[in-house]
Write a protein that holds these residues in place. Sequence first.
Motif, PDB file in Angstrom:
ATOM      1  N   ALA A 174      -3.919  10.623   4.650  1.00 23.77           N
ATOM      2  CA  ALA A 174      -4.557   9.560   3.851  1.00 23.77           C
ATOM      3  C   ALA A 174      -3.533   8.475   3.514  1.00 23.77           C
ATOM      4  CB  ALA A 174      -5.151  10.145   2.573  1.00 23.77           C
ATOM      5  N   HIS A 175      -2.341   8.892   3.171  1.00 23.84           N
ATOM      6  CA  HIS A 175      -1.267   7.954   2.817  1.00 23.84           C
ATOM      7  C   HIS A 175      -0.948   7.022   3.994  1.00 23.84           C
ATOM      8  CE1 HIS A 175       2.417   6.486   0.910  1.00 23.84           C
ATOM      9  NE2 HIS A 175       3.083   6.784   2.035  1.00 23.84           N
ATOM     10  N   GLN A 176      -0.881   7.601   5.188  1.00 24.55           N
ATOM     11  CA  GLN A 176      -0.486   6.827   6.377  1.00 24.55           C
ATOM     12  C   GLN A 176      -1.640   6.055   7.006  1.00 24.55           C
ATOM     13  OE1 GLN A 176       1.154  10.060   8.647  1.00 24.55           O
ATOM     14  NE2 GLN A 176       3.025  10.151   7.412  1.00 24.55           N
ATOM     15  N   LEU A 223     -10.784  11.475   1.214  1.00 19.76           N
ATOM     16  CA  LEU A 223      -9.729  11.066   0.271  1.00 19.76           C
ATOM     17  C   LEU A 223      -9.257   9.669   0.670  1.00 19.76           C
ATOM     18  CD1 LEU A 223      -7.393  11.472  -1.816  1.00 19.76           C
ATOM     19  CD2 LEU A 223      -6.143  12.658   0.025  1.00 19.76           C
ATOM     20  N   LEU A 224      -9.276   8.745  -0.296  1.00 25.67           N
ATOM     21  CA  LEU A 224      -8.804   7.380  -0.033  1.00 25.67           C
ATOM     22  C   LEU A 224      -7.383   7.207  -0.546  1.00 25.67           C
ATOM     23  CD1 LEU A 224     -11.966   5.290  -1.090  1.00 25.67           C
ATOM     24  CD2 LEU A 224     -11.419   6.286   1.154  1.00 25.67           C
ATOM     25  N   ASN A 225      -6.578   6.490   0.197  1.00 19.99           N
ATOM     26  CA  ASN A 225      -5.218   6.218  -0.255  1.00 19.99           C
ATOM     27  C   ASN A 225      -5.229   5.160  -1.361  1.00 19.99           C
ATOM     28  OD1 ASN A 225      -2.353   6.347  -0.208  1.00 19.99           O
ATOM     29  ND2 ASN A 225      -2.285   4.443   0.964  1.00 19.99           N
ATOM     30  N   ASP A 226      -4.230   5.210  -2.210  1.00 22.08           N
ATOM     31  CA  ASP A 226      -3.979   4.132  -3.170  1.00 22.08           C
ATOM     32  C   ASP A 226      -2.473   4.070  -3.365  1.00 22.08           C
ATOM     33  OD1 ASP A 226      -3.031   5.502  -5.764  1.00 22.08           O
ATOM     34  OD2 ASP A 226      -4.846   6.626  -5.303  1.00 22.08           O
ATOM     35  N   ASP A 227      -2.008   3.032  -4.052  1.00 22.33           N
ATOM     36  CA  ASP A 227      -0.553   2.834  -4.189  1.00 22.33           C
ATOM     37  C   ASP A 227       0.036   3.462  -5.448  1.00 22.33           C
ATOM     38  OD1 ASP A 227      -0.527   1.406  -1.840  1.00 22.33           O
ATOM     39  OD2 ASP A 227      -0.709  -0.545  -2.827  1.00 22.33           O
ATOM     40  N   PHE A 228      -0.782   4.131  -6.261  1.00 23.28           N
ATOM     41  CA  PHE A 228      -0.305   4.566  -7.577  1.00 23.28           C
ATOM     42  C   PHE A 228      -0.293   6.072  -7.831  1.00 23.28           C
ATOM     43  CE2 PHE A 228      -2.186   0.315  -7.828  1.00 23.28           C
ATOM     44  CZ  PHE A 228      -1.100  -0.410  -8.278  1.00 23.28           C
ATOM     45  N   THR A 229      -1.270   6.776  -7.288  1.00 21.36           N
ATOM     46  CA  THR A 229      -1.327   8.217  -7.569  1.00 21.36           C
ATOM     47  C   THR A 229      -0.135   8.931  -6.919  1.00 21.36           C
ATOM     48  OG1 THR A 229      -3.743   8.035  -7.483  1.00 21.36           O
ATOM     49  CG2 THR A 229      -2.813  10.263  -7.498  1.00 21.36           C
ATOM     50  N   PRO A 230       0.630   9.683  -7.712  1.00 20.94           N
ATOM     51  CA  PRO A 230       1.780  10.389  -7.145  1.00 20.94           C
ATOM     52  C   PRO A 230       1.353  11.397  -6.074  1.00 20.94           C
ATOM     53  CG  PRO A 230       1.881  10.386  -9.549  1.00 20.94           C
ATOM     54  CD  PRO A 230       0.518   9.888  -9.168  1.00 20.94           C
TER      55      PRO A 230
HETATM   56  N1  NFA Z   1       0.016   6.488  -1.566  1.00 22.98           N
HETATM   57  C1  NFA Z   1       0.353   7.333  -2.697  1.00 22.98           C
HETATM   58  C2  NFA Z   1       1.855   7.206  -3.002  1.00 22.98           C
HETATM   59  O1  NFA Z   1       2.606   6.717  -2.180  1.00 22.98           O
HETATM   60  C3  NFA Z   1       0.032   8.814  -2.422  1.00 22.98           C
HETATM   61  C4  NFA Z   1      -1.412   9.031  -2.117  1.00 22.98           C
HETATM   62  C5  NFA Z   1      -1.781   9.716  -0.965  1.00 22.98           C
HETATM   63  C6  NFA Z   1      -2.416   8.593  -2.982  1.00 22.98           C
HETATM   64  C7  NFA Z   1      -3.111   9.947  -0.668  1.00 22.98           C
HETATM   65  C8  NFA Z   1      -3.760   8.816  -2.694  1.00 22.98           C
HETATM   66  C9  NFA Z   1      -4.107   9.487  -1.539  1.00 22.98           C
HETATM   67  N2  NFA Z   1       2.280   7.654  -4.174  1.00 22.98           N
END
Ligand code: NFA
Length: 101
Positions: free
Chosen positions: A59-61, A26-33
């Motif tokens: 993933a977030h961190q 799982l990759l982090n991104d700034d948009f997916t809730p």
């Molecule tokens: N970073 C996203 C947020 O702050 C949450 C997220 C976590 C997205 C893990 C993708 C993977 N809303």
Amino acid sequence: MSDTTTLPMIKTKPKTERPKLYKVILLNDDFTPRDFVVSVLKGIFRMGEGEALGVMLTAHQKGACVVAVYTKEIAETKARQGTELGQKHGYPLTFTTERES
Ligand code: NFA
């Protein structure tokens, strides 16, 4: 006089095939809730709330987190389903796969 015969020695290697395993990442991104990521992990990767929350937060961190390990076909299918579910809702959520050791 010896009348023993020599038989050709045939050695068969006892080879137990292990299927090659693939990690789903799982990759982090700034948009997916966050809640949406947790719901995808629960729905597609059959995780409970606590485990899904932990993977999402990692993933977030850290930028990425290994979700699970499967055979190639299953890993690729689940990664695609997770990514497509995000796209369907307008999110850039991304799962990738990577060959393990
Ligand atoms: N970073 C996203 C947020 O702050 C949450 C997220 C976590 C997205 C893990 C993708 C993977 N809303």
